[in-house]
Design an enzyme around this catalytic site. Structure first.
Site, short mmCIF file in Angstrom:
data_model
loop_
_atom_site.label_atom_id
_atom_site.label_comp_id
_atom_site.label_asym_id
_atom_site.label_seq_id
_atom_site.Cartn_x
_atom_site.Cartn_y
_atom_site.Cartn_z
N ARG A 107 -33.65 -6.13 9.87
CA ARG A 107 -33.48 -6.73 8.87
C ARG A 107 -34.63 -7.21 7.82
O ARG A 107 -34.41 -8.39 7.70
CB ARG A 107 -32.21 -7.91 8.85
CG ARG A 107 -31.40 -8.05 7.03
CD ARG A 107 -30.21 -8.47 6.83
NE ARG A 107 -29.25 -8.61 5.93
CZ ARG A 107 -28.24 -8.58 5.36
NH1 ARG A 107 -27.59 -8.52 6.02
NH2 ARG A 107 -27.70 -8.72 4.26
N CYS A 108 -35.78 -6.47 7.58
CA CYS A 108 -37.06 -7.33 7.25
C CYS A 108 -37.81 -5.75 6.98
O CYS A 108 -37.44 -5.40 7.92
CB CYS A 108 -37.83 -8.26 8.31
SG CYS A 108 -38.77 -7.76 9.24
N GLU A 126 -32.93 -8.02 2.44
CA GLU A 126 -33.01 -8.75 3.12
C GLU A 126 -33.71 -10.64 3.28
O GLU A 126 -34.21 -11.10 3.92
CB GLU A 126 -34.12 -7.86 3.96
CG GLU A 126 -33.66 -6.58 4.68
CD GLU A 126 -34.32 -5.61 4.83
OE1 GLU A 126 -34.55 -4.51 5.88
OE2 GLU A 126 -36.20 -5.29 4.38
N GLN A 148 -30.63 6.11 9.76
CA GLN A 148 -30.25 5.65 8.43
C GLN A 148 -31.22 5.61 8.11
O GLN A 148 -31.78 5.81 6.53
CB GLN A 148 -30.89 3.76 8.48
CG GLN A 148 -29.92 2.72 8.85
CD GLN A 148 -30.56 1.92 9.26
OE1 GLN A 148 -30.53 0.90 10.57
NE2 GLN A 148 -31.73 0.61 8.63
#
Ligand code: FES
Ligand code: FES
Lengths: 801, 177
Positions: free
Chosen positions: A376-377, A746, A229
């Site tokens: 996801r945060c 998120e 990523q």
């Protein structure tokens, strides 16, 4: 007085696929044809295949490794062990949190699944056969699987490799005002206290991690296709770890089959494949199997909380105290800004007007997989908001107040911005009470409370749960946010061709968020170039500008802003070209979408495309040819989207099974670039929230065996059990973001879990239950009902607290 | 032979000396043959042998469905079938979904209803949905959800996938009338 409509020739922004258009995705054209290009699709001439042998035990001294039988297998080209890595100084590598991590074990194995050896062979089946032929002798050591064991006075030392490490604590950290908070508690009418565990979870994108390393001896160039990523961070890391010159390293992150934070860290597999390619002088492909992904790569959460709230009896929150014990596994490999040891957990309570708070955090080593990632945060804000909203509900219950009313009473008011949170963040905008009201109306709050009371008469258990939160997205600013010293900004580079078509490259990296579609929409908004005329490219460090990558919902807040800024630079130059073409001075040139015109004669104008042509064919004397710009954007602050999530549930008292009746989500993520994609992000996020609340968790037995090491044991919701989502929106533009966006990827995962848990707890109200830790598996809910008590800790081990 | 498979002309004779099996399949309407190790999985033959990389693999345990293909029209997880078991059968992968006249309605539906994000689950989802629509051309939402329950998606939350399948069903029924 008569007003004449000015004759605008501005383009229709929605028609050209600009901001606010639910433009269909460009990338889908290849995905629906099966023509995506993921790492495992990369095939290079002469490519070899790598497999990793992993430790079957959680804590043991390595007595010996005998790989001779593996070398005998035809088709085996190379067997690597820690000892051989050590000769190249590659047995250990730095983590993103200033710790070290073993690449291949030399002294001990410290968790089940740790990398012990690697085989490189002609095909993956042979490599796997050869892994099985390697004989490793282990001398087993006592195993630690939770903070309590880790902190026990006689606990064995896990990190005996670290000079000066005398216990299993990897950090202690604190933030807030302890004295003021102590005073608030002394003055409180009521103190509400709750303990919780946010269980370990794994992002498990559908595509596992992998790499194809290709070292070319002739040119000295290393090309690595990999699932990352953050390709530029990897390039920097490879330059430092493998001591290769940065300009001869090319990291390519092709299509990614999801990321969710799992693909931020640098994993041993990548490093080993690079060394293997250097040694064999052939391309080497490593594709992790699912078990390898689940038992060795970055996890999320695994935090124990003790939370206390000082309350006045009229319902005002006077202060908050939090203590966390977090389990980081064998190596402190968290991917997070270096200044903050427990991520941004102190963003908790940002949406409430609370005078003071204090947080202490302690991280420990255990014999579990390393690498807390921002699953996801935005760096442990998921834990922050879950703890916050569970504490809020417990406090409302303790005061005997309605949970919606309690929130409304304590919210930061719309006219109170900028607002300093109790832990020191600065929030800038929001309409919290409005969002809550939209949610309550949508779910028919009063109506449901009546239905619930009615159902209770027949022994039915209905519950409603609310979760509200504002979370910090878009790290940096660079003053406070860096990873390994690299400041957290982002970048964009826009090049407009002669015919008015353009190519845009950014330092971000899409993993399904649809950057190829939405980034073009920002340019369309700024320049009036139709989105379909803009090609978006990311992920190749040889061509993309340096950026920190995509995680923590930072793409739109940071890279998205950089795109707008680059487009504005292009526009400034286009204005000079327009003035030249229109033969007026620049000050007399006005802009409307897609076109410059003469202020005094609006009919005389030139399109952005005509300006582009002039940039290459008819520029004024002294003006540099070409039409392109780049921008590095260092955000002035974080962005703070708000979410309000409301779930209604019914529990079957006989089995503990609970069903979601309805779920309402109200998201205020500021200006929406592509509403269709925003909604897609929210629904995906809600599903992960539901997953964590209901079934998805990784745990370990007392011997350190990972329970949840494959998709039979690690439960993920399918289409069948996933509830339907009802989405609503409120828009409060971010005041400091160039296009007013706040980020959204998120929010639903962060805010969602507490809505489900609060709903189940609401249904259990009056049954002697204050808390059931996630996941709310039916047997745990059933146990709570039967025993009229809490169910805590990480199942199946119940001795950890 | 040093590799797991070797594509051969569909008419070639098998070499009796090597421990491989000849597999002949009708792949997306075309006859293809390969000599394979008996342990080779169908997913790997498709991906690496025939270079059709639209079939993905996401797990080791037959749970995720990313590898779903149609064998004689029925959805099969190709990671759980040996290549030799496909011998003589008809195999359809995502690459065979679109016809000469353009995209399959499912492909259009997935794009139009935003039924995909990272795209990794998408080929398997579309093939599982194709099998459903052949059996049940007018499914309810629940029937779609049940039919796709062998396929995991980590990105979308399924709601738009279900919509995409219903979109395609409608389109297919409309054009048949
Ligand atoms: S790869 Fe997961 S079911 Fe086949
Ligand atoms: S779109 Fe990513 S797994 Fe389904």
């Amino acid at each position: 007085m008569t007003v004449t409509e000015p004759t605008s020739r501005a383009l229709d922004e929605i028609k050209i696929g600009g901001m606010g258009a639910s433009r269909r995705r460009v990338e889908d054209n290849r995905f629906i044809r099966g023509k995506g290009h993921y790492v495992d699709d990369v095939v290079l001439p002469g490519m070899l295949h790598m497999e990793i042998l992993r430790s079957p035990v959680a804590h043991a001294r390595i007595v010996s490794i005998d790989a001779s039988a593996a070398w005998e297998i035809p088709g085996v080209r190379l067997v690597l062990t820690g000892e051989m890595m050590a000769t190249r100084n590659l047995a250990w590598m730095p983590t993103l949190s200033y710790d070290t991590q073993a690449v291949l074990a030399t002294d001990k194995v410290r968790f089940q699944g740790q990398e012990v050896a690697a085989v490189i062979a002609d095909d993956p089946y042979i490599a796997k056969d050869a892994c099985e032929a390697i004989v490793v002798e282990y001398e087993q050591l006592p195993v630690i699987v939770n903070p309590t064991q880790s902190l026990a006075p006689d606990a064995p030392l896990i990190r005996d490799d670290k000079v000066g490490q005398v216990d299993n604590v990897c950090f202690t950290w604190q933030v807030g005002d302890q004295d003021a908070t102590d005073r608030a508690f002394a003055e409180a009418d009521v103190v509400s206290r709750i303990e919780m565990h946010y269980p370990r979870s794994h992002p498990s994108p559908l595509e596992t991690c992998g790499s194809v390393a290709d070292f070319d001896r002739a040119t000295g160039k290393l090309t690595v296709y990999m699932t990352t990523q953050a390709p530029h961070i990897v390039r920097a890391a490879v330059a430092l770890i493998a001591e290769l010159p940065e300009h001869l390293i090319r990291i390519v992150s092709p299509d990614l089959g999801g990321g969710f934070g799992n693909k931020v860290p640098v994993y041993p597999g990548y490093v080993i494949s690079i060394l293997a390619s250097i040694l064999t002088e052939r391309p080497v492909k490593w594709i992790e199997d699912r078990t390898g992904n689940l038992i060795s790569t970055g996890f999320g959460r695994d935090v124990y909380l003790t939370g206390e709230m000082a309350l006045r009896k009229d319902g005002r929150i006077l202060g908050v105290r939090m203590h966390t014990d977090s389990d980081h596994g064998a190596f402190f490999g968290d991917a997070q800004p270096s200044k903050f040891k427990i991520g941004l957990l102190h963003s908790a309570f940002a949406c409430y007007d609370i005078p003071t708070a204090h947080l202490t955090a302690r991280g420990v080593y255990t014999n579990k997989a390393p690498g807390g990632v921002a699953y996801r945060c935005s760096f442990r804000v998921t834990e922050a908001m879950f703890f916050q909203e569970r504490m809020v509900q417990a406090a409302a219950d303790d005061l005997g107040m309605d949970q919606a009313e309690f929130r409304r009473l304590n919210f930061v008011r719309d006219d109170d911005f900028p607002h300093r949170t109790p832990f020191g963040f600065l929030t800038d905008s929001g309409q919290y009470a409005k969002c809550l009201q939209v949610g309550l109306d949508a779910i028919d709050y009063e109506g449901f409370l009546r239905e619930k009371a009615e159902a209770a008469k027949n022994g039915r258990l209905l519950g409603i749960g609310i979760s509200c939160m504002t979370e910090p997205l878009g790290a940096g600013n660079s003053r406070e946010y860096d990873i390994l010293g690299i400041k957290m900004f982002d970048s964009a580079e826009l090049r407009v061709h002669m015919t008015g078509k353009a190519i845009l490259r950014t330092g971000a990296k899409t993993q399904g968020q649809g950057h190829e579609t939405t980034w073009a929409q920002i340019v369309a908004h700024e320049l009036g170039i139709p989105a379909e005329d803009i090609l978006v490219e990311e992920g190749d460090t040889d061509t993309a500008p340096f950026g920190m990558g995509t995680y923590a919902s930072r793409s739109t807040p940071v890279a998205g802003a950089a795109i707008a800024m680059a487009a504005r630079k292009v526009k400034a130059k286009a204005r000079q070209l327009a003035a030249h073409l229109l033969e007026v001075s620049e000050e007399d040139v006005e802009w409307e979408l897609g076109r410059f015109y003469v202020r005094s004669a609006p009919d005389r104008g030139v399109s952005i495309q005509e300006c582009a042509m002039a940039a290459y064919s008819n520029m004024p004397d002294g003006l540099e040819p070409g039409l392109e710009a780049n921008a590095y954007y260092d955000p002035p602050n974080l962005t703070w989207p708000f979410g309000c999530y409301i779930a209604t549930v019914e529990i079957d008292p006989a089995t503990g099974v609970w069903d979601v009746l309805r779920f309402v989500a109200v998201d205020d993520c500021g200006v929406r670039i592509n509403p269709m994609i925003v909604e897609g992000q929210i629904m995906g996020g809600l599903t992960e929230a539901y997953a964590m609340a209901s079934m998805q968790f990784i745990t370990f037995d007392a011997d350190g065996n990972c329970i949840g090491s494959n998709f039979m044991d690690y439960l993920l919701p399918t289409a069948w059990e996933t509830p339907g989502w009802e989405l609503h929106e409120v828009v409060t533009p971010c005041p400091h973001h160039p296009i007013g966006a706040k980020g959204v990827g998120e929010c639903a995962t962060v805010g969602g879990p507490a809505a489900f848990v609060n709903a189940v707890m609401d249904a259990l109200k009056g049954h002697g239950v204050r808390n059931v830790d996630m996941p709310l598996l039916p047997d745990r809910v059933h146990e709570a009902l039967q025993t009229r008590g809490d169910v805590s800790g990480a199942p199946p081990i119940r001795t950890d607290r | 032979m040093t590799s797991l498979f070797e594509e051969v002309p569909a008419t070639a004779d098998a070499d009796a000396d090597v421990p491989v099996r000849r597999v002949t399949v009708t792949l997306n309407g075309e006859r293809r043959a390969a000599d394979v190790e008996p342990r080779l999985l169908l997913a790997h033959l498709l991906r690496q042998g025939f270079r059709l990389t639209g079939t993905h693999t996401g797990c080791d345990t037959t749970n995720c469905g990313a590898c779903t293909v149609l064998v004689d029209g029925l959805p099969v997880k190709s990671c759980t079938m040996l290549a030799v078991q496909a011998d003589g059968h008809d195999v359809t992968t995502v690459e065979g979904l679109a016809g000469p006249s353009g995209l399959h309605p499912l492909q259009e539906g997935f794009k139009d209803e935003h039924g995909l994000q990272c795209g990794f689950c998408t080929p398997g989802m579309m093939l599982a949905a194709k099998a459903l629509l052949e059996e049940n051309p007018d499914p309810t939402e629940d029937e779609v959800r049940f039919a796709l329950s062998g396929n995991l998606c980590r990105c979308t939350g399924y709601q738009n996938i279900v919509k995409a399948v219903l979109w395609a069903a409608k389109r297919m029924n409309g054009s048949e009338q």
